[in-house]
Design a protein around this motif. Structure first.
Motif, PDB file in Angstrom:
ATOM      1  N   ASN A  72     -13.327  28.181  42.307  1.00  0.00           N
ATOM      2  CA  ASN A  72     -12.540  28.998  43.236  1.00  0.00           C
ATOM      3  C   ASN A  72     -11.984  28.101  44.344  1.00  0.00           C
ATOM      4  N   PRO A  73     -10.671  27.783  44.292  1.00  0.00           N
ATOM      5  CA  PRO A  73      -9.706  28.194  43.253  1.00  0.00           C
ATOM      6  C   PRO A  73      -9.830  27.315  42.012  1.00  0.00           C
ATOM      7  N   PRO A  74      -9.286  27.766  40.883  1.00  0.00           N
ATOM      8  CA  PRO A  74      -9.262  26.912  39.690  1.00  0.00           C
ATOM      9  C   PRO A  74      -8.548  25.594  40.009  1.00  0.00           C
ATOM     10  N   LEU A  75      -9.108  24.495  39.527  1.00  0.00           N
ATOM     11  CA  LEU A  75      -8.680  23.158  39.956  1.00  0.00           C
ATOM     12  C   LEU A  75      -7.573  22.582  39.065  1.00  0.00           C
ATOM     13  N   THR A  76      -6.491  22.131  39.704  1.00  0.00           N
ATOM     14  CA  THR A  76      -5.465  21.377  38.993  1.00  0.00           C
ATOM     15  C   THR A  76      -6.035  20.002  38.677  1.00  0.00           C
ATOM     16  N   SER A  77      -6.009  19.633  37.391  1.00  0.00           N
ATOM     17  CA  SER A  77      -6.687  18.409  36.978  1.00  0.00           C
ATOM     18  C   SER A  77      -5.977  17.799  35.780  1.00  0.00           C
ATOM     19  N   ILE A  78      -6.136  16.505  35.619  1.00  0.00           N
ATOM     20  CA  ILE A  78      -5.591  15.836  34.438  1.00  0.00           C
ATOM     21  C   ILE A  78      -6.674  15.730  33.374  1.00  0.00           C
ATOM     22  N   ASP A  79      -6.386  16.296  32.221  1.00  0.00           N
ATOM     23  CA  ASP A  79      -7.303  16.210  31.075  1.00  0.00           C
ATOM     24  C   ASP A  79      -7.137  14.831  30.456  1.00  0.00           C
ATOM     25  N   ILE A  80      -8.161  13.988  30.561  1.00  0.00           N
ATOM     26  CA  ILE A  80      -8.075  12.602  30.083  1.00  0.00           C
ATOM     27  C   ILE A  80      -8.595  12.443  28.657  1.00  0.00           C
ATOM     28  N   GLY A  81      -8.943  13.561  27.993  1.00  0.00           N
ATOM     29  CA  GLY A  81      -9.446  13.461  26.623  1.00  0.00           C
ATOM     30  C   GLY A  81     -10.805  12.795  26.561  1.00  0.00           C
ATOM     31  N   THR A  82     -11.730  13.254  27.408  1.00  0.00           N
ATOM     32  CA  THR A  82     -13.038  12.602  27.540  1.00  0.00           C
ATOM     33  C   THR A  82     -13.771  12.518  26.207  1.00  0.00           C
ATOM     34  N   GLY A 120      -6.343  -2.429  21.951  1.00  0.00           N
ATOM     35  CA  GLY A 120      -6.412  -1.545  23.102  1.00  0.00           C
ATOM     36  C   GLY A 120      -5.825  -0.198  22.717  1.00  0.00           C
ATOM     37  N   VAL A 121      -6.607   0.862  22.845  1.00  0.00           N
ATOM     38  CA  VAL A 121      -6.190   2.199  22.429  1.00  0.00           C
ATOM     39  C   VAL A 121      -6.053   3.084  23.668  1.00  0.00           C
ATOM     40  N   ILE A 122      -4.899   3.689  23.840  1.00  0.00           N
ATOM     41  CA  ILE A 122      -4.650   4.559  24.988  1.00  0.00           C
ATOM     42  C   ILE A 122      -4.703   6.018  24.547  1.00  0.00           C
ATOM     43  N   ILE A 123      -5.602   6.773  25.163  1.00  0.00           N
ATOM     44  CA  ILE A 123      -5.763   8.192  24.857  1.00  0.00           C
ATOM     45  C   ILE A 123      -4.794   8.996  25.736  1.00  0.00           C
ATOM     46  N   PRO A 124      -3.991   9.852  25.133  1.00  0.00           N
ATOM     47  CA  PRO A 124      -3.032  10.651  25.929  1.00  0.00           C
ATOM     48  C   PRO A 124      -3.754  11.555  26.926  1.00  0.00           C
ATOM     49  N   ALA A 125      -3.106  11.802  28.050  1.00  0.00           N
ATOM     50  CA  ALA A 125      -3.655  12.681  29.079  1.00  0.00           C
ATOM     51  C   ALA A 125      -2.636  13.774  29.395  1.00  0.00           C
ATOM     52  N   GLU A 126      -3.131  14.894  29.927  1.00  0.00           N
ATOM     53  CA  GLU A 126      -2.245  16.040  30.192  1.00  0.00           C
ATOM     54  C   GLU A 126      -2.580  16.674  31.537  1.00  0.00           C
ATOM     55  N   LEU A 127      -1.565  16.904  32.330  1.00  0.00           N
ATOM     56  CA  LEU A 127      -1.740  17.584  33.611  1.00  0.00           C
ATOM     57  C   LEU A 127      -1.934  19.078  33.374  1.00  0.00           C
ATOM     58  N   ILE A 128      -3.054  19.609  33.838  1.00  0.00           N
ATOM     59  CA  ILE A 128      -3.350  21.036  33.715  1.00  0.00           C
ATOM     60  C   ILE A 128      -3.171  21.667  35.095  1.00  0.00           C
ATOM     61  N   GLU A 129      -2.092  22.410  35.253  1.00  0.00           N
ATOM     62  CA  GLU A 129      -1.757  22.992  36.554  1.00  0.00           C
ATOM     63  C   GLU A 129      -2.486  24.309  36.748  1.00  0.00           C
ATOM     64  N   ARG A 130      -3.237  24.395  37.867  1.00  0.00           N
ATOM     65  CA  ARG A 130      -3.940  25.641  38.174  1.00  0.00           C
ATOM     66  C   ARG A 130      -3.600  26.077  39.606  1.00  0.00           C
ATOM     67  N   LYS A 131      -4.606  26.463  40.390  1.00  0.00           N
ATOM     68  CA  LYS A 131      -4.318  27.115  41.675  1.00  0.00           C
ATOM     69  C   LYS A 131      -4.775  26.326  42.905  1.00  0.00           C
ATOM     70  N   SER A 132      -5.115  25.033  42.754  1.00  0.00           N
ATOM     71  CA  SER A 132      -5.632  24.291  43.906  1.00  0.00           C
ATOM     72  C   SER A 132      -4.545  23.574  44.690  1.00  0.00           C
ATOM     73  N   CYS A 133      -3.272  23.809  44.336  1.00  0.00           N
ATOM     74  CA  CYS A 133      -2.148  23.181  45.041  1.00  0.00           C
ATOM     75  C   CYS A 133      -1.122  24.239  45.423  1.00  0.00           C
ATOM     76  N   ALA A 134      -0.452  23.971  46.547  1.00  0.00           N
ATOM     77  CA  ALA A 134       0.613  24.864  46.986  1.00  0.00           C
ATOM     78  C   ALA A 134       1.708  24.034  47.640  1.00  0.00           C
ATOM     79  N   PRO A 135       2.955  24.519  47.622  1.00  0.00           N
ATOM     80  CA  PRO A 135       4.028  23.807  48.316  1.00  0.00           C
ATOM     81  C   PRO A 135       3.706  23.668  49.799  1.00  0.00           C
ATOM     82  N   LEU A 136       4.144  22.571  50.396  1.00  0.00           N
ATOM     83  CA  LEU A 136       3.829  22.284  51.797  1.00  0.00           C
ATOM     84  C   LEU A 136       4.290  23.389  52.724  1.00  0.00           C
ATOM     85  N   ILE A 137       5.371  24.061  52.389  1.00  0.00           N
ATOM     86  CA  ILE A 137       5.912  25.112  53.252  1.00  0.00           C
ATOM     87  C   ILE A 137       4.909  26.234  53.482  1.00  0.00           C
TER      88      ILE A 137
END
Length: 343
Positions: free
Chosen positions: A288-298, A322-339
């Motif tokens: 609370n609130p749900p967290l905006t986070s990058i899923d790094i493919g743990t 060297g192997v690079i695992i794709p990551a994805e931005l998971i947008e939730r509710k922990s961010c808001a526009p500055l205004i």
């Protein structure tokens, strides 16, 4: 007790063929493997894998080395998840796992030396990468099979490693906050002895530079400054003469601790301050609130580190990669526009 000869007789093959089926030899057809396995199951034959390992001078065991003691590491949900990936692939290939128990760098190094010299494991996975690491250097010097979860600070072309593009994903995360109108963005967490912290700081700085925003050292709070916990991080932020309106944290666990500490201070997330993080742990969706986070493919980091280690164990001539695992931005509710912020 059923013997290998009885299995061979019932399956109408030579005992050596049964041995090759047990070892999953590519020289045996899938049809023959299936027939032999059905006979083994019907007769209740269980191969003595330990005896086979001794005969082959193999343990069929992988050493997994934590950056700190297992007890401390398991406080961070990242490690159970990466171990789940390791366990899945190890199980599929009939390898066991040996977890390190050392609590200091010296103890961990001594344990790795003991694993190698005593042939207690066939290969090792390092779940971290430091700027200076004599354990990694020791493994390289001895030609012992190992893989690294993280980018090696040196000799990366000579070491098989599994990682994310930590510079790129942190740049993406910082740009996400910039696009919401935030220009005063703090970076919290991490140890500068670890390559992941160095890379993520670099991505953060690149995003600011490209946006024409000056880098401010007072907005950087690494673990040595805030004891690696959310309460101290929030206290340090509150003492700044000009507080940030958004924060990039190194992992979800720290972000959750900070959200709780902000709540105690009557600072609301995201109305008063925005927070983003990495790892996308299962609890992030339900916080609370749900967290905006990058899923790094743990899970995948652990799974592929194990896959490539076993390749190296079974074929020492395998080239490092060297192997690079794709990551994805998971947008939730922990961010808001500055205004919308009031801080």
């Amino acid at each position: 007790m059923v013997t290998i000869k009885e299995v061979a007789k019932e399956a109408k093959v030579a005992p050596s063929t049964v041995s090759r089926v047990i070892a999953d030899s590519p020289r045996i057809s899938e049809k023959t493997k299936q027939r032999v396995k059905e006979v083994m199951e019907r007769l209740g034959y269980y191969p003595n894998l330990q005896a086979r390992s001794l005969a082959a001078k193999s343990t069929r065991t992988i050493g997994v080395i934590m950056p700190a003691s297992a007890e401390k590491a398991f406080q961070n949900p990242f490690f159970p998840e990466v171990l789940r990936g390791i366990s899945r692939q190890a199980h599929a290939t009939k390898y066991g796992i040996y977890l390190s128990t050392g609590t200091t760098q010296d103890e961990i190094h001594e344990e790795v030396v003991s694993m190698v010299m005593g042939r207690r494991v066939d290969g090792i996975i390092l779940l971290y990468s430091r700027t200076t690491d004599r354990t990694m250097e020791y493994l390289m010097e001895n030609g012992f099979p190992f893989t690294v979860v993280g980018r090696p600070y040196r000799n990366k072309n000579s070491i098989t490693y599994i990682d994310n593009d930590n510079v790129g994903i942190t740049k993406q995360m910082t740009e996400y906050l910039l696009n919401l109108g935030h220009t005063e963005i703090a970076f919290v967490g991490g140890n500068r002895d670890f390559v992941v912290t160095i890379d993520r700081l670099k991505g953060y700085r690149e995003a600011l530079a490209e946006a024409g925003i000056s880098y401010r050292e007072q907005y950087i709070f690494t673990n040595d400054m805030v004891s690696g916990n959310g309460k101290d991080a929030v206290k340090a932020l509150m003492e700044l003469p000009s507080r940030p309106t958004a924060i990039v944290t190194l992992d979800d666990l720290l972000a959750h601790e900070m959200i709780g500490s902000f709540e105690v201070c009557n600072i609301r997330v995201p109305e008063d301050i925005s927070i983003v993080s990495f790892n996308n742990l299962s609890l992030s969706e339900h916080s609370n609130p749900p967290l905006t986070s990058i899923d790094i493919g743990t899970f995948n980091l652990g799974y592929q580190a194990t896959q490539y280690l076993i390749e190296k164990i079974e074929d020492p001539e395998t080239e490092p990669k060297g192997v690079i695992i794709p990551a994805e931005l998971i947008e939730r509710k922990s961010c808001a526009p500055l205004i919308l912020t009031a801080l």
